[in-house]
Structures are given as structure tokens and as C-alpha cells.
Design an enzyme around this catalytic site. Sequence first.
Site, PDB file in Angstrom:
ATOM      1  N   ARG A 151       0.815  -1.218   0.000  1.00  0.00           N
ATOM      2  CA  ARG A 151       0.000   0.000   0.000  1.00  0.00           C
ATOM      3  C   ARG A 151       0.846   1.264   0.000  1.00  0.00           C
ATOM      4  O   ARG A 151       0.453   2.280  -0.572  1.00  0.00           O
ATOM      5  CB  ARG A 151      -0.941  -0.004   1.207  1.00  0.00           C
ATOM      6  CG  ARG A 151      -2.072  -0.986   0.998  1.00  0.00           C
ATOM      7  CD  ARG A 151      -2.942  -1.175   2.208  1.00  0.00           C
ATOM      8  NE  ARG A 151      -4.169  -1.862   1.820  1.00  0.00           N
ATOM      9  CZ  ARG A 151      -5.020  -2.428   2.662  1.00  0.00           C
ATOM     10  NH1 ARG A 151      -4.785  -2.390   3.970  1.00  0.00           N
ATOM     11  NH2 ARG A 151      -6.100  -3.014   2.224  1.00  0.00           N
TER      12      ARG A 151
ATOM     13  N   LYS B  17     -18.590 -18.648  -1.833  1.00  0.00           N
ATOM     14  CA  LYS B  17     -20.055 -18.647  -1.708  1.00  0.00           C
ATOM     15  C   LYS B  17     -20.750 -17.699  -2.671  1.00  0.00           C
ATOM     16  O   LYS B  17     -20.301 -16.580  -2.883  1.00  0.00           O
ATOM     17  CB  LYS B  17     -20.433 -18.225  -0.293  1.00  0.00           C
ATOM     18  CG  LYS B  17     -20.099 -19.278   0.744  1.00  0.00           C
ATOM     19  CD  LYS B  17     -20.589 -18.812   2.091  1.00  0.00           C
ATOM     20  CE  LYS B  17     -20.498 -19.921   3.118  1.00  0.00           C
ATOM     21  NZ  LYS B  17     -20.961 -19.447   4.423  1.00  0.00           N
TER      22      LYS B  17
ATOM     23  N   GLY C  87      -9.236 -10.289  -2.309  1.00  0.00           N
ATOM     24  CA  GLY C  87      -8.154 -10.713  -1.414  1.00  0.00           C
ATOM     25  C   GLY C  87      -7.539 -12.040  -1.819  1.00  0.00           C
ATOM     26  O   GLY C  87      -6.329 -12.153  -2.048  1.00  0.00           O
TER      27      GLY C  87
ATOM     28  N   GLY D 289     -12.599  -4.498  -0.542  1.00  0.00           N
ATOM     29  CA  GLY D 289     -14.017  -4.122  -0.488  1.00  0.00           C
ATOM     30  C   GLY D 289     -14.430  -3.138  -1.573  1.00  0.00           C
ATOM     31  O   GLY D 289     -15.498  -3.272  -2.178  1.00  0.00           O
TER      32      GLY D 289
HETATM   33  P1  ADP Z   1     -11.844 -13.283  -2.980  1.00  0.00           P
HETATM   34  O1  ADP Z   1     -11.203 -13.030  -1.638  1.00  0.00           O
HETATM   35  O2  ADP Z   1     -10.819 -13.241  -4.080  1.00  0.00           O
HETATM   36  O3  ADP Z   1     -13.013 -12.387  -3.238  1.00  0.00           O
HETATM   37  P2  ADP Z   1     -13.441 -15.458  -1.945  1.00  0.00           P
HETATM   38  O4  ADP Z   1     -13.112 -15.023  -0.570  1.00  0.00           O
HETATM   39  O5  ADP Z   1     -14.817 -15.276  -2.423  1.00  0.00           O
HETATM   40  O6  ADP Z   1     -12.399 -14.790  -2.995  1.00  0.00           O
HETATM   41  O7  ADP Z   1     -13.162 -17.020  -2.109  1.00  0.00           O
HETATM   42  C1  ADP Z   1     -11.917 -17.610  -1.873  1.00  0.00           C
HETATM   43  C2  ADP Z   1     -12.037 -18.931  -1.178  1.00  0.00           C
HETATM   44  O8  ADP Z   1     -12.898 -19.825  -1.873  1.00  0.00           O
HETATM   45  C3  ADP Z   1     -10.717 -19.626  -1.064  1.00  0.00           C
HETATM   46  O9  ADP Z   1     -10.364 -19.714   0.280  1.00  0.00           O
HETATM   47  C4  ADP Z   1     -10.950 -21.005  -1.687  1.00  0.00           C
HETATM   48  O10 ADP Z   1     -10.333 -22.046  -0.973  1.00  0.00           O
HETATM   49  C5  ADP Z   1     -12.447 -21.128  -1.603  1.00  0.00           C
HETATM   50  N1  ADP Z   1     -12.962 -22.110  -2.588  1.00  0.00           N
HETATM   51  C6  ADP Z   1     -12.840 -22.064  -3.908  1.00  0.00           C
HETATM   52  N2  ADP Z   1     -13.392 -23.153  -4.484  1.00  0.00           N
HETATM   53  C7  ADP Z   1     -13.874 -23.922  -3.484  1.00  0.00           C
HETATM   54  C8  ADP Z   1     -14.572 -25.181  -3.429  1.00  0.00           C
HETATM   55  N3  ADP Z   1     -14.853 -25.870  -4.540  1.00  0.00           N
HETATM   56  N4  ADP Z   1     -14.911 -25.661  -2.223  1.00  0.00           N
HETATM   57  C9  ADP Z   1     -14.606 -24.964  -1.108  1.00  0.00           C
HETATM   58  N5  ADP Z   1     -13.965 -23.759  -1.087  1.00  0.00           N
HETATM   59  C10 ADP Z   1     -13.606 -23.247  -2.266  1.00  0.00           C
HETATM   60 MG    MG Z   2     -11.762 -13.690   0.349  1.00  0.00          MG
END
Ligand code: ADP
Ligand code: MG
Length: 400
Positions: free
Chosen positions: A39, A200, A358, A381
Site C-alpha cells: 500500500r 459462496k 483478497g 471491499g
Molecule cells: P476473494 O477473496 O478473491 O473475493 P473469496 O473469498 O470469495 O475470494 O473465495 C476464496 C475462497 O474460496 C478460497 O479460500 C478457496 O479455498 C475457496 N474455494 C474455492 N473453491 C472452493 C470449493 N470448490 N470448495 C470450497 N472452497 C472453495
Molecule cells: Mg476472500
Amino acid sequence: MPKFKTLNDLPADLTGEVALVRVDLNLPMKDGSATDVTRVEAVKPTILELAGRGAKVLLLAHFGRPGGQRSSTLSTSMVIGDVEKVIGEEIMFIPEIAGPVVEQSIGILRAGDIGLLDNTRFWPGEEKNDPELAKAIAAHGTLYVNDAFSAAHRAHATTEGLAHLLPAYAGRSMEAELKALDAALGTPEQPVAAVVGGAKVSTKLAVLENLVGKVQHLIIGGGMANTFLAARGVNVGKSLCEHDLAPTVARIMDEADARGCTVHLPYDVVVAKEFAANPASLRVCNVHEVAEDEMILDVGPTAVEALGDVLKTCRTLVWNGPMGAFETEPFDAATVALARTAAALTLEGSLTSVAGGGDTVAALAHAGASQDFTYISTAGGAFLEWMEGRVLPGVAALEG
Ligand code: ADP
Ligand code: MG
């Protein structure tokens, strides 16, 4: 491209000016020093340019969540050493953000000197965007520069209020971020593909709803794909899955159909009976062959190849969320392969690729693809809110 002023709109010589510069110095700390100074590196060009052109530079930043009161452990003086190291200049610490102490400090600073004000969130008016606080701060400056895109989704006194009280400019890092985001979803070259993965659907509903109206190809991976597959009647075994979202997913699929957006779901997957590195139960199968005691942990190799072919037909890619549980081998394979395809297409000049989030930033670094993407946002965010199509108050205020 939305209209905002940049440092190019200022006179070359800024001697006599006092620049109030909002930066993001909310550094991750361990044992009293920063574990990651990305940063600071991001705002370094803006700080050095303003100082080099002769302005007195006053840095405004928040640090942690002090909740509107002073806290000795959350003073920005905690990071000043790390900031000085990266910037390569001495920085004067000023333990206020407005008032006589700030005025006296500005009197001591010479043209081209840099000062760091204390944690803006020590003052309750910051997060309330109190006009009185903004006015008190603005009284010390002759111009305002916002170089903290990552804080632009908050309408706070130093991220939004100040922009209305002083001539306001985007710093170099803000300028680069806004240009990259505009190239990805504002006025992109078409066709556009979006990769949305991660854990999710529920955390990214607004993202999906915005994207179906903007992109030609929506590629769903990660745990989200399980929810989409289940909604279409596929048995996903004991995969991470939000079964109650089936009606929502159906609505998103209908909307995509109506808007001419193709939704790509995996047709082969990597499954295992337990979530561990290289488990004995690991296998690749068609999505219709997942057993009751198995979970989907990554997109399969055939689907990844097909998705790579989709990217080859596109001019623009925006990516948020890993394709699988990439932290654990070999469930990083789909993310790594697709990231490398996107990186190669970007290098060739056929694709503009923008990514953020992230875990996404970590996943692309793990794939060795970060350098070759057109732009990777570390804004967290604010990046997600932008992907949701929301107006970011800190950006809107710069656009006047
Ligand atoms: P970001 O931080 O880039 O926005 P998210 O926080 O939404 O991404 O998602 C990242 C997480 O999703 C990771 O920790 C990864 O392990 C998990 N993930 C991805 N695919 C699966 C899966 N098939 N089952 C369980 N967890 C998953
Ligand atoms: Mg995340």
C-alpha cells in the site's frame, strides 16, 4: 471515461501549495512493524511527485478501527518508520488532523517536505462525514488529492467530504485504478468475459447480478459453481453448496439468458472424500458422477481447457474469485491453468485482464500470473463494490 482531474491538471511548480493527500496506510502489522508495504509502494509516486514539484505534502490515513477515539496502539506513528523506508524521505509526524498543532507544523515544513497526520478515525466526525470536521481539515490545505481507491467506497470526511471543499485531484494510483476499471467494465472492448469464483454465491450475488447485464461470458468456478450446479439438479454430494439459493440462481440464469450472457459451468470436476492435500480419494469425474460422500474442490481439466478457448475469443477479462480451493494442492490446478492462459493472452496483446479480491490476488500470485495481467486491484471491499456496479462516493466526489 468519467471525468476527474489528475496531477497533470496542476501547475508544474507547486511551491506555496499545501496538498492534503488521502492515502491507504492501513498496513498489516506484526510485532510493531509492517508485514506488507504494498500500500505504501502504491502511493509513493504521488507523494514524491507532489513533494518534487514543491508542495508541502500532508498525508491523511486511517489505521485500524479505533471507533472515534484515540488509541496509542492505533496511531499512524506506528507505521511512520515503514512509510519513511519505502518513500525514502524523512516524514514529520503530526499528532492531530486539524487545529493549531497542524498549523504550526505546516509552518515548520519547507517546500517539498512531507508530514503524516494522525489516524483520521480517532475523530468521530471522520466516519460520519461530518462537514465541520471536513471544514477544519480543509482549512489547512490549498488542494486535495485522493490516492486511496481502497477507501473510496466509504463516504468519510477525508475520502469524500474534503473533495467538495478544495480543488480535488486523483493521485497516480487512483488514476491508474480508475483507468483499469473503466477498461474492464466501464467502456470495455467486447466480447467481455467475467470469471467469478470463490467460496459462496451469497457473498457475491450483487456482483453476479451486475455482470450478467455487462458481459458476454460469465464463467462460474469455485464453491459458487456447486450452488449453480445443484440449482440445475446436479447432485454435488457433500460439496460446499448453498442449496437454499436455488431460486436466486435460477433468476440469475434467466436474466443472463435475456441479456445475451452465456453462463459457463464446469462439466468435469476434481473431487475427494476428504479435504486435504493430495488425498488418496482424489479423482476427476463428470459433474453428474459425483458420489454422495465426495466434494467438488476444483474445476476439471477438460472444462478448464474449454474456458481457455472462451478467453481466446474475448478482448476483455475481469476476474474475482479462485476456481477451486487453491490453497491446498492439487486443487489449485484450474486456477493456475486459467490464470496462465489469461496472462499469455494479455502478453500477446489480445486481452485486457483486470482482477481483484483478497484471495484472488494471492491465487494469481501463486500462479505466477500477476506480472502479466493488465491490472490487479488490491483494493478489496472497494473493488467488490465496483464489481457490483455501485457508485463509490470517494470516486464520485472527484468527478465533482
Ligand atoms: P476473494 O477473496 O478473491 O473475493 P473469496 O473469498 O470469495 O475470494 O473465495 C476464496 C475462497 O474460496 C478460497 O479460500 C478457496 O479455498 C475457496 N474455494 C474455492 N473453491 C472452493 C470449493 N470448490 N470448495 C470450497 N472452497 C472453495
Ligand atoms: Mg476472500
